[in-house]
Design a protein around this motif. Structure first.
Motif, PDB file in Angstrom:
ATOM      1  N   ALA A 207       1.278  -1.044   0.277  1.00 17.29           N
ATOM      2  CA  ALA A 207      -0.138  -0.082  -0.012  1.00 17.29           C
ATOM      3  C   ALA A 207       1.010   1.416  -0.279  1.00 17.29           C
ATOM      4  CB  ALA A 207      -0.432  -0.681   1.178  1.00 17.29           C
ATOM      5  N   GLU A 208       0.092   2.043  -0.537  1.00 18.54           N
ATOM      6  CA  GLU A 208       1.437   3.343  -0.754  1.00 18.54           C
ATOM      7  C   GLU A 208       0.768   4.631   0.444  1.00 18.54           C
ATOM      8  OE1 GLU A 208       2.022   5.424  -5.006  1.00 18.54           O
ATOM      9  OE2 GLU A 208       3.472   3.372  -4.588  1.00 18.54           O
ATOM     10  N   LYS A 209      -0.646   3.944   0.405  1.00 23.65           N
ATOM     11  CA  LYS A 209      -1.593   5.368   1.431  1.00 23.65           C
ATOM     12  C   LYS A 209      -2.071   4.003   3.064  1.00 23.65           C
ATOM     13  CE  LYS A 209      -2.011   9.369  -1.053  1.00 23.65           C
ATOM     14  NZ  LYS A 209      -3.310  10.505  -1.490  1.00 23.65           N
ATOM     15  N   ILE A 210      -1.863   4.064   3.270  1.00 25.10           N
ATOM     16  CA  ILE A 210      -2.641   2.893   4.063  1.00 25.10           C
ATOM     17  C   ILE A 210      -4.220   3.633   4.972  1.00 25.10           C
ATOM     18  CG2 ILE A 210      -2.108   1.506   6.376  1.00 25.10           C
ATOM     19  CD1 ILE A 210       0.802   1.067   6.087  1.00 25.10           C
ATOM     20  N   PRO A 211      -5.199   2.886   4.936  1.00 27.53           N
ATOM     21  CA  PRO A 211      -5.997   4.053   5.095  1.00 27.53           C
ATOM     22  C   PRO A 211      -7.355   2.675   6.455  1.00 27.53           C
ATOM     23  CG  PRO A 211      -6.565   1.447   3.490  1.00 27.53           C
ATOM     24  CD  PRO A 211      -5.328   1.090   4.056  1.00 27.53           C
ATOM     25  N   LEU A 212      -5.560   4.136   7.407  1.00 26.44           N
ATOM     26  CA  LEU A 212      -7.023   4.198   9.301  1.00 26.44           C
ATOM     27  C   LEU A 212      -6.684   5.461   9.616  1.00 26.44           C
ATOM     28  CD1 LEU A 212      -3.748   1.208  10.240  1.00 26.44           C
ATOM     29  CD2 LEU A 212      -6.129   1.261  10.133  1.00 26.44           C
ATOM     30  N   TYR A 213      -7.304   5.313  10.071  1.00 28.38           N
ATOM     31  CA  TYR A 213      -7.719   6.746  11.285  1.00 28.38           C
ATOM     32  C   TYR A 213      -7.551   7.129  11.958  1.00 28.38           C
ATOM     33  CZ  TYR A 213     -11.100  10.743  12.655  1.00 28.38           C
ATOM     34  OH  TYR A 213     -11.157  11.929  13.176  1.00 28.38           O
ATOM     35  N   ARG A 214      -6.406   8.322  11.560  1.00 29.71           N
ATOM     36  CA  ARG A 214      -5.602   8.772  12.571  1.00 29.71           C
ATOM     37  C   ARG A 214      -4.159   7.246  12.695  1.00 29.71           C
ATOM     38  NH1 ARG A 214      -7.470  13.449  12.296  1.00 29.71           N
ATOM     39  NH2 ARG A 214      -8.563  14.453  13.934  1.00 29.71           N
ATOM     40  N   LYS A 215      -4.229   7.132  11.446  1.00 26.85           N
ATOM     41  CA  LYS A 215      -3.588   6.045  11.641  1.00 26.85           C
ATOM     42  C   LYS A 215      -3.352   4.877  12.281  1.00 26.85           C
ATOM     43  CE  LYS A 215      -1.101   8.285   8.258  1.00 26.85           C
ATOM     44  NZ  LYS A 215      -2.082   9.130   8.110  1.00 26.85           N
ATOM     45  N   MET A 216      -4.839   4.235  13.213  1.00 27.43           N
ATOM     46  CA  MET A 216      -4.827   3.531  13.959  1.00 27.43           C
ATOM     47  C   MET A 216      -6.307   3.156  14.053  1.00 27.43           C
ATOM     48  SD  MET A 216      -5.544   5.893  17.501  1.00 27.43           S
ATOM     49  CE  MET A 216      -6.412   4.701  18.209  1.00 27.43           C
TER      50      MET A 216
ATOM     51  N   ASP B 248     -18.739   8.656   9.692  1.00 28.09           N
ATOM     52  CA  ASP B 248     -18.191   8.123   8.797  1.00 28.09           C
ATOM     53  C   ASP B 248     -16.723   7.476   8.371  1.00 28.09           C
ATOM     54  OD1 ASP B 248     -18.149   6.764   5.863  1.00 28.09           O
ATOM     55  OD2 ASP B 248     -19.479   8.589   5.242  1.00 28.09           O
ATOM     56  N   MET B 249     -15.823   6.854   9.234  1.00 22.92           N
ATOM     57  CA  MET B 249     -14.861   6.273   8.267  1.00 22.92           C
ATOM     58  C   MET B 249     -14.450   6.273   7.094  1.00 22.92           C
ATOM     59  SD  MET B 249     -13.718   6.321  12.026  1.00 22.92           S
ATOM     60  CE  MET B 249     -11.965   5.173  11.512  1.00 22.92           C
ATOM     61  N   LYS B 250     -15.187   6.074   6.515  1.00 20.07           N
ATOM     62  CA  LYS B 250     -14.369   6.041   5.479  1.00 20.07           C
ATOM     63  C   LYS B 250     -14.215   7.097   4.884  1.00 20.07           C
ATOM     64  CE  LYS B 250     -16.064   1.360   3.988  1.00 20.07           C
ATOM     65  NZ  LYS B 250     -16.673  -0.086   2.851  1.00 20.07           N
ATOM     66  N   ALA B 251     -15.440   8.349   4.981  1.00 20.12           N
ATOM     67  CA  ALA B 251     -15.083   8.823   4.516  1.00 20.12           C
ATOM     68  C   ALA B 251     -14.121  10.439   5.175  1.00 20.12           C
ATOM     69  CB  ALA B 251     -16.484  10.525   4.285  1.00 20.12           C
ATOM     70  N   ALA B 252     -14.142  10.146   6.298  1.00 22.55           N
ATOM     71  CA  ALA B 252     -13.002  10.447   7.594  1.00 22.55           C
ATOM     72  C   ALA B 252     -11.470   9.437   7.221  1.00 22.55           C
ATOM     73  CB  ALA B 252     -12.847   9.938   8.285  1.00 22.55           C
ATOM     74  N   ILE B 253     -11.421   8.962   6.714  1.00 20.49           N
ATOM     75  CA  ILE B 253     -10.158   8.206   6.597  1.00 20.49           C
ATOM     76  C   ILE B 253      -9.481   8.755   4.788  1.00 20.49           C
ATOM     77  CG2 ILE B 253      -8.945   5.777   5.555  1.00 20.49           C
ATOM     78  CD1 ILE B 253     -10.444   4.536   7.630  1.00 20.49           C
ATOM     79  N   GLN B 254     -11.012   9.012   4.420  1.00 23.11           N
ATOM     80  CA  GLN B 254     -10.267   9.614   2.650  1.00 23.11           C
ATOM     81  C   GLN B 254      -9.979  11.171   2.673  1.00 23.11           C
ATOM     82  OE1 GLN B 254     -10.050   7.836   0.101  1.00 23.11           O
ATOM     83  NE2 GLN B 254      -8.909   9.361  -0.996  1.00 23.11           N
TER      84      GLN B 254
END
Length: 452
Positions: free
Chosen positions: A334-343, A387-393
């Motif tokens: 992955a070039e960008k890891i999809p985690l909110y606050r990296k966690m 909306d976690m997916k939106a926050a991560i994006q």
């Protein structure tokens, strides 16, 4: 139902996770496959364990590396040695009364999410016995600097071919040999400088330009200078640091290093006070990227060819979790890891990755804040975005700096900005974090520069 957490890894992030669980009366098991705390900071002269090498010192300053609720000893230098850090981690875990709860020499073999959302953990104990236990929460703290990533080239090298993962120091095997180091990150520069102490023929292959930051600027640890500029806009901060480095080191191209066209902090910085001196003294000789290999001969992209005895690949590590099935979670490429606050994962609200980020600074104190946020959520006091997916994006689309692409910067953050975000999240859960004061500001910094 009792809330029990499985913590994987007793490195700096894992012991911080355990400390927070202990503080908030959350039951936990902490598994560590080795016999000491500290993760990579446990020096081991044998290969196979990814650890620091014999002469390693930290590259972030003591003040910005220590846990904020557990200062490093006053007698520690600005940049402590690896053995001082390992002792610090051990003392930390004992002070917060989690050391005796660590399951040393225990290996987590497999983790599976069950139909009811709980975690089934299969592990092997110190006696080699297999066990299985169910947990309500999982904190993954196994680190991301342990599985070596080798570069691929046409042909084969028939000399000694190794990775910085297995570099523990130079010995007579390196003396007066022709050595090539691939990669000019922190490990690459360290290995090149160490090798140059015993060999006259040390070369450093760089695929792309780098900025080389000294450990001290204006009489301060360089990360303290960046801290003093934290209230300035990112572009202004980058401009000041870039111009300061150009004044300090001169034109890279004039002594053989590829010129940098992007500002400082657009890539993960290399912090090394010796590399520029060694290059300018002819002890380390820059080379471009490698085109192909042929026995002991290496051909570079500029058409030159040279023979080497040892090639050390300082080309980073894969982000992997050997206890997860690859189809469940796989961030390796992955070039960008999809985690909110990296966690936090968008799909699993009882899974936390602690310390899975790469700051321009130190991981440990911020991993402590991540673990504190996780505990607050377990207690029902912290509310993640709906909306976690939106926050991560949004996070992926708005990095702290305009970092370069590639897997190297998949989890890159700015230390000071990330700290502000984590502290804000804690405040939303009713946890107040005292501000940090270092008696150094941008105004004082400029005054020091003008009067120098």
């Amino acid at each position: 139902m009792n809330k029990t957490v499985c913590i994987i890894g007793a490195g700096p992030s894992g012991i911080a996770a355990a400390k927070n669980c202990k503080e908030y009366n959350i039951a936990f098991d902490l598994f560590e496959k080795n016999d000491k705390v500290g993760g990579n900071w446990v020096f081991n002269s044998k290969t196979g364990h990814s650890s620091v090498y014999e002469n390693t010192h930290i590259i972030s300053s003591k003040k910005l590396s220590e846990y904020e609720d557990y200062p490093m000893p006053d007698h520690y230098p600005d940049y402590p040695r690896h053995d001082q850090l390992q002792q610090y981690f051990e003392n930390y875990s004992k002070y917060f009364q989690v050391y005796d709860q660590i399951k040393f020499n225990h290996t987590v073999d497999h983790v599976e999410r069950m139909a009811d959302g709980q975690w089934q953990v299969d592990y092997t104990d110190a006696e080699g016995q297999k066990h299985q236990k169910i947990y309500q929460y999982l904190m993954v703290c196994n680190g991301h600097h342990w599985m070596p990533k080798y570069p691929k080239y046409e042909g084969k090298f028939t000399g000694k071919w190794m990775h910085s993962h297995d570099f523990k120091g130079v010995n007579d095997e390196w003396r007066d040999k022709k050595i090539l180091v691939i990669g000019a990150g922190n490990s690459g520069c360290d290995v090149a400088v160490e090798a140059a102490r015993v060999s006259k023929d040390v070369y450093l292959s760089m695929r792309s330009p780098q900025w080389f930051l000294p450990k001290f600027l204006l009489g301060l640890p360089s990360d303290m200078v960046a801290k003093a500029l934290e209230n300035l806009r990112p572009k202004t901060r980058q401009s000041i640091l870039t111009k300061s480095l150009k004044i300090l080191t001169g034109n890279y191209e004039s002594f053989g290093l590829p010129p940098t066209t992007k500002p400082v902090l657009s890539q993960h910085p290399t912090v090394n006070s010796d590399l520029i001196d060694y290059v300018r003294h002819g002890k380390v000789k820059p080379k471009p990227a490698i085109k192909k290999l042929d026995g002991k001969t290496v051909e570079f992209t500029d058409g030159t060819k040279q023979e080497f005895d040892i090639v050390c690949c300082c080309t980073g590590f894969w982000t992997v979790f050997p206890f997860f099935d690859p189809e469940f979670i796989n961030f390796q490429h992955a070039e960008k890891i999809p985690l909110y606050r990296k966690m936090m994962h968008a799909d699993y609200d009882n899974l936390y990755f602690i310390g899975l980020f790469q700051p321009i600074g130190c991981i440990w104190p911020l991993a402590d804040f991540q673990a504190r946020i996780a505990c607050q959520e377990i207690l029902g006091k912290y509310k993640r975005p709906k909306d976690m997916k939106a926050a991560i994006q949004h996070e992926l689309d708005h990095p702290h700096y305009k970092f370069e692409g590639g897997q190297r910067h998949a989890v890159e953050v700015d230390y000071n900005t990330f700290r502000t975000e984590l502290v804000s999240d804690l405040a939303s859960a009713g946890v107040q974090v005292p501000p940090r004061h270092f008696n150094i500001s941008a105004t004082k910094l400029f005054s020091r520069l003008l009067t120098a």
